[in-house]
Write a protein that holds these residues in place. Structure first.
Motif, PDB file in Angstrom:
ATOM      1  N   ILE A  34      43.482  70.243  39.882  1.00 11.54           N
ATOM      2  CA  ILE A  34      44.341  69.735  38.815  1.00 11.54           C
ATOM      3  C   ILE A  34      44.072  68.243  38.657  1.00 11.54           C
ATOM      4  N   ILE A  35      43.655  67.871  37.460  1.00  7.09           N
ATOM      5  CA  ILE A  35      43.401  66.452  37.216  1.00  7.09           C
ATOM      6  C   ILE A  35      44.311  65.993  36.077  1.00  7.09           C
ATOM      7  N   GLY A  36      44.363  64.696  35.898  1.00 12.24           N
ATOM      8  CA  GLY A  36      45.186  64.149  34.821  1.00 12.24           C
ATOM      9  C   GLY A  36      45.700  62.782  35.196  1.00 12.24           C
ATOM     10  N   ARG A  37      46.169  62.085  34.172  1.00 11.53           N
ATOM     11  CA  ARG A  37      46.671  60.738  34.369  1.00 11.53           C
ATOM     12  C   ARG A  37      47.888  60.730  35.274  1.00 11.53           C
ATOM     13  N   SER A  38      48.102  59.583  35.894  1.00  9.84           N
ATOM     14  CA  SER A  38      49.308  59.380  36.681  1.00  9.84           C
ATOM     15  C   SER A  38      50.536  59.580  35.792  1.00  9.84           C
ATOM     16  N   GLY A  39      51.490  60.345  36.274  1.00 16.61           N
ATOM     17  CA  GLY A  39      52.707  60.581  35.495  1.00 16.61           C
ATOM     18  C   GLY A  39      52.640  61.811  34.605  1.00 16.61           C
ATOM     19  N   GLY A  41      52.614  64.854  35.513  1.00 19.30           N
ATOM     20  CA  GLY A  41      53.403  65.963  36.050  1.00 19.30           C
ATOM     21  C   GLY A  41      52.683  66.797  37.106  1.00 19.30           C
ATOM     22  N   LYS A  42      51.552  66.325  37.595  1.00 20.10           N
ATOM     23  CA  LYS A  42      50.765  67.104  38.557  1.00 20.10           C
ATOM     24  C   LYS A  42      51.524  67.342  39.860  1.00 20.10           C
ATOM     25  N   SER A  43      52.048  66.274  40.441  1.00 20.42           N
ATOM     26  CA  SER A  43      52.781  66.425  41.710  1.00 20.42           C
ATOM     27  C   SER A  43      54.009  67.301  41.518  1.00 20.42           C
ATOM     28  N   THR A  44      54.712  67.070  40.428  1.00 20.85           N
ATOM     29  CA  THR A  44      55.926  67.847  40.168  1.00 20.85           C
ATOM     30  C   THR A  44      55.609  69.336  40.101  1.00 20.85           C
ATOM     31  N   MET A 189      39.817  80.363  51.338  1.00 21.45           N
ATOM     32  CA  MET A 189      41.212  79.935  51.244  1.00 21.45           C
ATOM     33  C   MET A 189      41.565  79.613  49.793  1.00 21.45           C
ATOM     34  N   THR A 190      42.734  80.065  49.374  1.00 21.44           N
ATOM     35  CA  THR A 190      43.199  79.732  48.030  1.00 21.44           C
ATOM     36  C   THR A 190      43.766  78.311  48.047  1.00 21.44           C
ATOM     37  N   LEU A 191      43.209  77.469  47.190  1.00 23.26           N
ATOM     38  CA  LEU A 191      43.600  76.058  47.219  1.00 23.26           C
ATOM     39  C   LEU A 191      44.042  75.594  45.842  1.00 23.26           C
ATOM     40  N   ILE A 192      45.106  74.811  45.810  1.00 20.74           N
ATOM     41  CA  ILE A 192      45.496  74.144  44.573  1.00 20.74           C
ATOM     42  C   ILE A 192      45.509  72.644  44.881  1.00 20.74           C
ATOM     43  N   LEU A 193      44.568  71.939  44.288  1.00 19.44           N
ATOM     44  CA  LEU A 193      44.377  70.541  44.649  1.00 19.44           C
ATOM     45  C   LEU A 193      44.641  69.632  43.465  1.00 19.44           C
ATOM     46  N   VAL A 194      45.530  68.683  43.658  1.00 20.81           N
ATOM     47  CA  VAL A 194      45.607  67.579  42.696  1.00 20.81           C
ATOM     48  C   VAL A 194      44.646  66.529  43.213  1.00 20.81           C
ATOM     49  N   THR A 195      43.711  66.109  42.386  1.00 16.61           N
ATOM     50  CA  THR A 195      42.689  65.214  42.910  1.00 16.61           C
ATOM     51  C   THR A 195      42.169  64.252  41.854  1.00 16.61           C
ATOM     52  N   MET A 211      45.911  68.206  33.125  1.00 17.75           N
ATOM     53  CA  MET A 211      47.306  68.075  32.668  1.00 17.75           C
ATOM     54  C   MET A 211      47.479  66.792  31.885  1.00 17.75           C
ATOM     55  N   HIS A 212      48.266  66.913  30.813  1.00 18.58           N
ATOM     56  CA  HIS A 212      48.487  65.759  29.947  1.00 18.58           C
ATOM     57  C   HIS A 212      49.903  65.869  29.396  1.00 18.58           C
ATOM     58  N   HIS A 213      50.711  64.838  29.607  1.00 18.53           N
ATOM     59  CA  HIS A 213      52.092  64.836  29.117  1.00 18.53           C
ATOM     60  C   HIS A 213      52.851  66.112  29.464  1.00 18.53           C
ATOM     61  N   GLY A 214      52.725  66.565  30.688  1.00 18.96           N
ATOM     62  CA  GLY A 214      53.537  67.697  31.138  1.00 18.96           C
ATOM     63  C   GLY A 214      53.067  69.055  30.667  1.00 18.96           C
ATOM     64  N   LYS A 215      51.837  69.114  30.148  1.00 24.36           N
ATOM     65  CA  LYS A 215      51.312  70.402  29.721  1.00 24.36           C
ATOM     66  C   LYS A 215      49.908  70.591  30.263  1.00 24.36           C
TER      67      LYS A 215
END
Ligand SMILES: Nc1ncnc2c1ncn2[C@@H]1O[C@H](COP(=O)(O)OP(=O)(O)O)[C@@H](O)[C@H]1O
Ligand SMILES: [Mg+2]
Lengths: 242, 216
Positions: A34-39, A41-44, A189-195, A211-215
């Motif tokens: 999962i990539i995208g700008r800070s903010g 919503g990736k961590s959330t 292993m199944t992995l979901i990575l924010v990176t 991800m961009h603006h919560g989508k």
């Protein structure tokens, strides 16, 4: 059959809507970057999957367990969904081995001896056999993060969530952690990575989510998406980071 | 007419000091246990438990200890139960101590980084398990200095038990003064004994506090 199924999830902090209808399907063995700008919503999103955050609408089902607010069997869910954090969050009063042994002994009621054997195995896997009895403060950032990975692995999770696990590391320590993750990916292993490691996302990921603006703004096979981003937002993002 | 020598006065005071120490130890020990239970309730994120402890703490911190002693001594008697000064003092001091210890310890628990909660949550530990294995072992290190510091307040607090007739150091001082009419000597000795009890504790508390600051 997806291992993690995310359906139209919406999440707000007060009036700030952070996830605006996110849907994702993750199959067993997927390595989702999962990539995208800070903010964005990736961590959330990641934290909603193991119930660290609650969401207002939509649904998340992980390993057959519905993650839905107060009624969720969080203990069962978290036994199968591991999480590794940017800041490692090792328990400073416990040695590396004790960090790894804690959940198996306390949650799974495994004997000390068996837990120690598991700890030896998973610490060897992350290349830290020699550091079993070291305290976190005696380890480098890269070593601490590898202990944190081993700590999650000791619970034999079905899915491992990784939230920017190399972002707090000095550049020369990033690779030792990425190598461990790559090894896990190779083992299925199944992995979901924010990176933010674009090269890693392209080479190791089986699925890329921008991800961009919560989508979820764009998703697909990493190599294809990186080679030809369809949306201007991703083009710009890849241009800046890559 | 009875004659009290200096040594008579001192030895009587020292005998009564034993009761000050016993009352302090019991209040501190029982207050610690009640305080620990309250701490679990206060940080449980269960609204009803948190509210109960908040009100409990507000009450025992927000009213004079002397009034609490009266409440236990005279108040319970109104319901037809005989309460000895000893029992009333023990109960009041225990509750009073527990309220303060809970607040001190809550501060220490809240000083533990949020990441420790999140990591242990993610490992499927329950709230009680998190407290037991992750949070309290770390919080207790920073709790030692303020806890020892507070024990001085407990010792001084026991002096109030004299008012409901419990014979500890202060009460013995009053009785000896009435018998000897030498208030300056008697109360100087009383003060000196309190000082000898309290000073080592506050000195020790300061010392470990300083050591923790250096380590940080
Ligand atoms: N606990 C919180 N309370 C209020 N707002 C939050 C909280 N956590 C995150 N946010 C907000 O949600 C948005 C998305 O945050 P996050 O998921 O951390 O983004 P990312 O990981 O993509 O950088 C940000 O605007 C952030 O300020
Ligand atoms: Mg983030």
């Amino acid at each position: 059959m997806s291992l993690v199924s995310i359906r139209d999830v919406r999440k707000s902090f007060g009036t700030n809507e952070v996830l605006k209808g996110v849907s994702l399907d993750i199959a067993k063995g997927d390595v989702v970057a999962i990539i995208g700008r800070s903010g964005s919503g990736k961590s959330t999103l990641l934290r909603c999957i193991n119930g660290l955050e609650t969401y207002q609408s939509g649904s998340i089902v992980a390993d057959g367990i519905e993650v839905a607010g107060a009624a969720t069997n969080l203990r069962e869910l978290r036994r199968h969904v591991g999480m590794v954090f940017q800041q490692f969050n090792l328990f400073p009063h416990l040695t590396a081995a004790e960090n790894v042994m804690l959940a198996p002994t306390v949650v799974n009621k495994v004997s000390k001896a068996e837990a120690r054997a598991t700890a030896a195995e998973v610490l060897a896997k992350v290349g830290l056999s020699e550091k079993m009895d070291a305290y976190p403060s005696e380890l480098s950032g890269g070593q601490q993060q590898r202990v944190a990975i081993a700590r999650s692995l000791a619970m034999r999770p079905k899915v491992l969530l990784c939230d920017e696990i190399t972002s707090a590391l000095d550049p020369e320590l990033v690779n030792e952690v990425l190598r461990v993750v790559e090894q896990l990916a190779r083992e299925g292993m199944t992995l979901i990575l924010v990176t933010h490691e674009m090269r890693f996302a392209r080479d190791v990921g089986t699925k890329l989510v921008f991800m961009h603006h919560g989508k979820v703004h764009e998703e697909g096979v990493p190599k294809e998406v990186f080679a030809a981003p369809r949306t201007p937002e991703l083009q710009q993002f890849v241009g800046q980071v890559g | 007419m009875l004659q009290f020598s200096f040594w008579d006065i001192l030895s009587n005071l020292l005998i009564a000091t034993q009761w000050t120490i016993v009352l302090s130890l019991i209040a501190f020990f029982c207050g610690g246990i009640v305080g620990l239970i309250l701490l679990f309730m206060r940080t449980s994120k269960i609204a009803a438990l948190e509210w109960f402890t908040k009100i409990y703490i507000e009450f025992f911190q927000g009213t004079p200890l002397l009034m609490q002693l009266f409440l236990f001594f005279f108040g319970i008697a109104l319901f037809g139960f005989e309460v000895s000064p000893w029992a009333a003092a023990t109960l009041a001091l225990t509750f009073w101590t527990s309220a303060f210890l809970t607040e001190i310890w809550r501060g220490c628990v809240e000083a533990i980084p949020k990441g420790q909660w999140e990591a242990s949550s993610s490992l499927a530990l329950s709230y009680i398990e998190q407290m037991r294995y992750v949070i309290l072992p770390q919080a207790s290190r920073i709790a030692v200095a303020p806890t020892v510091g507070f024990s001085v307040q407990v010792i001084k607090g026991t002096a109030l038990a004299s008012i409901i007739g419990f014979v500890e150091l202060t009460k013995a001082g009053t009785m000896l003064n009435n018998a000897t009419f030498r208030p300056f000597l008697v109360y100087s000795l009383v003060a000196l004994i309190y000082f000898c009890l309290c000073f080592p504790l506050s000195w020790w508390a300061k010392k470990i506090e300083g050591r923790l600051n250096v380590a940080r």
